[in-house]
Design an enzyme around this catalytic site. Structure first.
Site, PDB file in Angstrom:
ATOM      1  N   ASN A 166       6.019   5.886   1.693  1.00  0.00           N
ATOM      2  CA  ASN A 166       5.431   5.377   2.934  1.00  0.00           C
ATOM      3  C   ASN A 166       6.410   5.657   4.075  1.00  0.00           C
ATOM      4  OD1 ASN A 166       4.201   3.958   5.003  1.00  0.00           O
ATOM      5  ND2 ASN A 166       4.773   1.941   4.209  1.00  0.00           N
ATOM      6  N   TRP A 167       6.102   6.674   4.869  1.00  0.00           N
ATOM      7  CA  TRP A 167       7.016   7.077   5.942  1.00  0.00           C
ATOM      8  C   TRP A 167       6.997   6.113   7.129  1.00  0.00           C
ATOM      9  CZ3 TRP A 167       6.367  13.129   6.617  1.00  0.00           C
ATOM     10  CH2 TRP A 167       6.699  13.746   5.402  1.00  0.00           C
ATOM     11  N   LYS A 168       6.032   5.215   7.161  1.00  0.00           N
ATOM     12  CA  LYS A 168       5.868   4.283   8.283  1.00  0.00           C
ATOM     13  C   LYS A 168       5.777   5.074   9.604  1.00  0.00           C
ATOM     14  CE  LYS A 168       7.964   0.590   5.614  1.00  0.00           C
ATOM     15  NZ  LYS A 168       8.776  -0.637   5.631  1.00  0.00           N
TER      16      LYS A 168
ATOM     17  N   HIS B 260      -0.446  -3.735   4.134  1.00  0.00           N
ATOM     18  CA  HIS B 260       1.021  -3.759   4.093  1.00  0.00           C
ATOM     19  C   HIS B 260       1.533  -4.980   4.842  1.00  0.00           C
ATOM     20  CE1 HIS B 260       5.181  -2.555   4.844  1.00  0.00           C
ATOM     21  NE2 HIS B 260       5.058  -1.684   3.860  1.00  0.00           N
TER      22      HIS B 260
ATOM     23  N   GLU C 115       3.734  -5.390   6.950  1.00  0.00           N
ATOM     24  CA  GLU C 115       3.912  -5.183   8.389  1.00  0.00           C
ATOM     25  C   GLU C 115       2.579  -5.245   9.126  1.00  0.00           C
ATOM     26  OE1 GLU C 115       7.817  -2.397   7.542  1.00  0.00           O
ATOM     27  OE2 GLU C 115       5.938  -1.465   8.148  1.00  0.00           O
TER      28      GLU C 115
ATOM     29  N   GLU D  31       4.858  -6.675  -2.685  1.00  0.00           N
ATOM     30  CA  GLU D  31       5.937  -6.608  -1.702  1.00  0.00           C
ATOM     31  C   GLU D  31       6.546  -7.997  -1.504  1.00  0.00           C
ATOM     32  OE1 GLU D  31       5.075  -3.802   1.888  1.00  0.00           O
ATOM     33  OE2 GLU D  31       3.410  -5.212   1.704  1.00  0.00           O
TER      34      GLU D  31
ATOM     35  N   GLY E 293      13.969  -4.750   4.102  1.00  0.00           N
ATOM     36  CA  GLY E 293      14.803  -4.571   5.283  1.00  0.00           C
ATOM     37  C   GLY E 293      15.701  -5.748   5.602  1.00  0.00           C
TER      38      GLY E 293
ATOM     39  N   SER F 184      12.056  -2.599  -1.342  1.00  0.00           N
ATOM     40  CA  SER F 184      13.316  -1.874  -1.166  1.00  0.00           C
ATOM     41  C   SER F 184      13.821  -1.230  -2.461  1.00  0.00           C
ATOM     42  CB  SER F 184      14.397  -2.799  -0.581  1.00  0.00           C
ATOM     43  OG  SER F 184      14.010  -3.256   0.695  1.00  0.00           O
TER      44      SER F 184
ATOM     45  N   GLY G  81       9.620   2.735   0.997  1.00  0.00           N
ATOM     46  CA  GLY G  81       9.667   2.793   2.454  1.00  0.00           C
ATOM     47  C   GLY G  81      10.790   3.685   2.936  1.00  0.00           C
ATOM     48  N   GLY G  82      11.879   3.088   3.407  1.00  0.00           N
ATOM     49  CA  GLY G  82      12.978   3.839   4.004  1.00  0.00           C
ATOM     50  C   GLY G  82      13.523   4.937   3.116  1.00  0.00           C
TER      51      GLY G  82
END
Length: 249
Positions: free
Chosen positions: A9-11, A95, A97, A167, A173, A212, A233-234
């Site tokens: 997931n590149w966001k 998600h 977010e 999640e 994060g 994460s 994610g990251g």
């Protein structure tokens, strides 16, 4: 046996040059991952770029969200039909977010999941609790409510065609990480909720960990019996990290 699934997931990150460089590195090793499924979910505007880069590989394309309506007067939104037409097979829904920053409710998430399934997309439905909810001992009731809202909308039989991503919002994060034991406990709880309504669906449905996951903790997490992959994610923006997770899977 459920096949492991790794989703990047590149966001809201990336430009065309970055997409080309990242995809080129990942594609170079895709032949080594024939026993797992790999999906990349770039921003909408990079979908076509990534589709071209992955066209000759087993890597699949997904989107990060969709609208709960069909085509129409919804300025700025993207429909399930549009995503299917763009070459997507998967779509992330609900998600954390989207829930916390954009106010998506359990009802909205359920309707989006139905839109995805109605248009031949595979939804990755996200569930999970915040740090405050976990400290209050509400983690299972929160996750159960999020999951049940989707089941009520799409029906338990259709749940075999969706993937669930757990999640732990408190571990995204923040520098905190759920232990493999904590993650496995919640994954087992989610599967149990499915099993209470349809045992075959519970056996077939993949449940990903989305808190994460990185190269150095992927092996211990993916070794848990009810963790069927990762929503990354990251770490998905770093080819070395992402490929390391794929190797662990």
């Amino acid at each position: 046996m459920r096949k492991k699934l790794i989703v990047g997931n590149w966001k809201m990150n990336g430009r065309r040059a970055m997409a080309n460089e990242l995809c080129s590195t990942i594609m170079h090793e895709m032949q080594n991952f024939k026993n797992i499924d790999v999906t990349l979910c770039p921003p909408f505007i990079l979908l076509d770029e990534v589709r071209k880069m992955t066209a000759d590989s087993e890597c699949m394309l997904g989107a990060q969200d969709l609208d709960m309506h069909n085509d129409g007067a919804y300025t700025g939104q993207v429909s399930a039909g549009m995503l299917k037409d763009a070459g997507c097979e998967w779509v992330i829904i609900g998600h954390s977010e989207r829930r916390t920053l954009f106010g998506e409710t359990n009802l909205t998430v359920g309707k989006k999941a139905k839109q995805a399934l109605d248009h031949g997309l595979k939804p990755i439905v996200c569930v999970g609790e915040t740090e405050g909810e976990r400290k209050a001992g509400q983690e299972t009731s929160i996750v159960q409510g999020q999951l049940q809202s989707v089941i009520d909308e799409i029906g338990i039989d259709s749940c075999k065609d969706m993937t669930i991503a757990y999640e732990p919002v408190w571990a995204i994060g923040t520098g905190l990480t759920a232990t493999p034991e904590e993650a496995q406990t919640m994954h087992a709880f989610i599967r149990e909720q499915l099993d209470l309504q349809h045992d075959e669906t519970a056996k077939a449905c993949r449940i990903l960990y989305g808190g994460s996951m990185k190269q150095d903790n992927a092996g211990s997490l993916l070794g848990c019996p009810d963790i069927d992959g990762g929503l990354i994610g990251g770490a998905s923006l770093n080819a070395g990290e992402f490929l390391g997770i794929c190797r662990s899977a």
